[in-house]
Design a protein around this motif. Structure first.
Motif, PDB file in Angstrom:
ATOM      1  N   CYS A   1       0.829  -1.212   0.000  1.00 51.30           N
ATOM      2  CA  CYS A   1       0.000   0.000   0.000  1.00 51.30           C
ATOM      3  C   CYS A   1       0.862   1.260   0.000  1.00 51.30           C
ATOM      4  CB  CYS A   1      -0.943  -0.003   1.207  1.00 51.30           C
ATOM      5  SG  CYS A   1      -2.285  -1.209   1.097  1.00 51.30           S
TER       6      CYS A   1
ATOM      7  N   VAL B   1       2.188   1.725  -3.508  1.00 51.79           N
ATOM      8  CA  VAL B   1       1.198   2.318  -4.407  1.00 51.79           C
ATOM      9  C   VAL B   1       1.008   3.800  -4.092  1.00 51.79           C
ATOM     10  CG1 VAL B   1      -1.221   2.288  -5.104  1.00 51.79           C
ATOM     11  CG2 VAL B   1       0.010   0.134  -4.796  1.00 51.79           C
TER      12      VAL B   1
ATOM     13  N   LEU C   1       1.898   6.998  -6.559  1.00 49.99           N
ATOM     14  CA  LEU C   1       0.904   7.976  -7.013  1.00 49.99           C
ATOM     15  C   LEU C   1       1.282   9.393  -6.576  1.00 49.99           C
ATOM     16  CD1 LEU C   1      -2.408   6.015  -6.248  1.00 49.99           C
ATOM     17  CD2 LEU C   1      -1.315   6.373  -8.480  1.00 49.99           C
TER      18      LEU C   1
ATOM     19  N   TRP D   1       8.882   1.610  -9.310  1.00 49.54           N
ATOM     20  CA  TRP D   1       8.176   0.741  -8.374  1.00 49.54           C
ATOM     21  C   TRP D   1       9.144   0.123  -7.363  1.00 49.54           C
ATOM     22  CZ3 TRP D   1       9.400  -4.270  -7.444  1.00 49.54           C
ATOM     23  CH2 TRP D   1      10.197  -4.941  -8.386  1.00 49.54           C
TER      24      TRP D   1
END
Length: 517
Positions: free
Chosen positions: A99, A102, A106, A113
């Motif tokens: 989480c 991610v 964003l 990544w």
């Protein structure tokens, strides 16, 4: 360290010592003060150019910290709560890392990544030191402490395994299949190496009898576990955890009774210094971190930090209150206790160690360290300082049976000592006068325990007979130690009670060795 190493060392020492004194007076966690003191030290000209290499953090700081945590794990209690511990350590840690990955991806456009996963892996593991110290101080149920400690031990391994995958992703493309195969190899190899090393250390320890050699061996053990495992390209973290846990549950361990008191003090001081140094090092490098992220708008930095912190805190609260609700492990965890577990997810030294070990050439390294530091400071400053009021508000206290457990254990081991004394007297191995002196001593302690069950400290102010009865005292200490281990194996007492009373027996054993001093 610039041109004035003495000034740098002196300033660093002050940054380690002063916050500890102030934290007690202000009643705040020490790490909250260590970081700003480190930042002040970092402003000194003598500290310019100080950079901690990532491999130093991984190879020097992590092994002893992880090893000590594994060594002190309560095996039976952890086994009883293996399901909730696993749900938190594996499930929540993985979910947190993903989480955060991610959210960071964003919030920070263009962040690879692998770099985002490295941040998630750094932030995911909890540090139970602040939480458990608060829980123990206010008398919270020991089960909560056991779950937090067990979770912290396992989630270190999970987080650092994910961190290893992130580093592989930073160095080159990694497919899902390659990642799964590599994960299995690293995990299995680390576990097997840790078991083998624990067996070897268990054999080698018999060669050393003096305290200095035994403590030196105990200090070398985590590095013998971590460094060769990393050279073999298996998990050094898991190898260290398995080695520490295996030796910790062994009746012999690494240190013999006469060395344990000194060894405990040594490891307590060493762990404190390592953890404090990590926080000060973070503070020292704060200015460099700010310098490297100064081109980013402060509103964006603040918003990103708020998002990451919110993800970490909200996800843990949701996980402990919802996901743990259907878990049945012996007895269910009450809703109030699940809330406490959720709010006790502070981050600390392990997070800093992982964040500072991000490769120097990693994309947005300074930003990742900045975000990790924000999570550490917010969770320590906000959650650690409000945990005690939350416990009182929810009425989460220690059950009466746990309060009485120690007194019942004292009663049992004193009765075991008296029984052994009677056997020795019956066999004419002890003269009647000596037996009567020891019998009066132990009966006095036993009367006090029975009179104020759960409130005695077991013989304060009493003096054992002089050193010419060392042999008898050794026999009585051995009888009590055997009874204590029997009570723990049968599940009558917990690991905390066993270690506390075993420590007192170590004191008695040390008095015997030192000639009754």
């Amino acid at each position: 360290m610039g041109d004035h190493p003495f000034v740098a060392i002196l300033a660093f020492g002050i940054a380690l010592l002063v916050p500890g004194v102030l934290s007690k007076r202000l009643n705040v966690p020490g790490p909250i003060l260590l970081v700003p003191f480190g930042a002040l030290v970092g402003l000194l000209p003598a500290m310019r150019g100080l950079h901690v290499q990532p491999e130093v953090v991984l190879n020097v700081f992590l092994p002893p910290l992880i090893y000590r945590a594994a060594f002190l794990t309560a095996p039976r209690e952890s086994r009883q709560d293996a399901i909730p511990i696993t749900v938190l350590a594996v499930g929540l840690t993985t979910a947190t890392a993903l989480c955060v990955m991610v959210a960071a991806g964003l919030a920070v456009p263009g962040l690879p990544w692998a770099a985002a996963l490295a941040l998630g892996a750094a932030i995911a593991p909890t540090d139970p030191v602040a939480a458990t110290s608060v829980l123990q101080r206010v008398g919270a149920p020991r089960r909560l402490v056991t779950i937090l400690e067990g979770e912290s031990l396992l989630n270190d391994g999970v987080a650092l395994t994910l961190f290893g995958l992130a580093l592989s992703g930073l160095s080159g493309p990694v497919t899902v299949a390659d990642g799964v195969v590599e994960l299995l190899r690293v995990v299995c190899g680390g576990i097997l190496y840790g078991l083998a090393l624990a067996w070897v250390i268990g054999k080698v320890r018999r060669v050393f009898h003096d305290p200095g050699s035994q403590i030196t061996l105990s200090l070398l053990t985590p590095f013998l576990a971590y460094l060769p495992a990393e050279q073999l390209h298996v998990s050094g973290v898991l190898a260290t955890i398995v080695t520490g846990f295996t030796l910790g549950i062994s009746p012999q361990g690494v240190l013999q009774p006469a060395s344990r008191l000194t060894g405990q003090v040594f490891w307590r001081v060493l762990s404190h210094l390592l953890e404090s140094t990590l926080f000060v090092l973070l503070g020292v490098q704060v200015m460099d971190v700010f310098h490297e992220v100064r081109d980013r708008p402060w509103t964006q930095l603040a918003l990103t930090a708020v998002v990451i912190v919110a993800v970490v805190i909200v996800l843990r609260l949701a996980w402990t209150t919802l996901v743990l609700a259907p878990v049945r492990a012996g007895r269910p965890i009450e809703r109030r206790q699940r809330v406490v577990l959720g709010w006790a997810g502070m981050r600390g030294a392990i997070t800093l160690a992982i964040a500072l070990s991000i490769p120097l050439d990693a994309p947005n390294r300074a930003l990742l360290i900045f975000l990790a530091a924000c999570v550490v400071l917010v969770t320590l400053g906000g959650q650690a300082t409000t945990l005690a009021p939350l416990l009182r508000r929810l009425g989460v206290g220690e059950p009466e049976e746990e309060v009485q457990e120690e007194a019942m254990a004292r009663e049992a081991i004193l009765e075991a000592a008296l029984a052994r004394l009677d056997d020795l007297a019956a066999d004419d191995r002890v003269d009647d006068r000596t037996a009567e002196v020891f019998r009066q001593l132990f009966e006095l302690r036993l009367d006090r325990v029975r009179e104020v069950l759960g409130e005695t400290e077991g013989g304060e102010g009493e003096t054992a007979p002089e050193s010419h009865h060392k042999g008898l005292r050794k026999e009585l200490v051995r009888a009590q130690r055997e009874k204590l281990q029997h009570l723990y194996r049968k599940g009558v007492i917990g690991a905390d009670t066993m270690r506390r009373l075993d420590h007192e027996l170590d004191v008695e054993e040390r008095r015997r060795v030192s000639g009754g001093a």
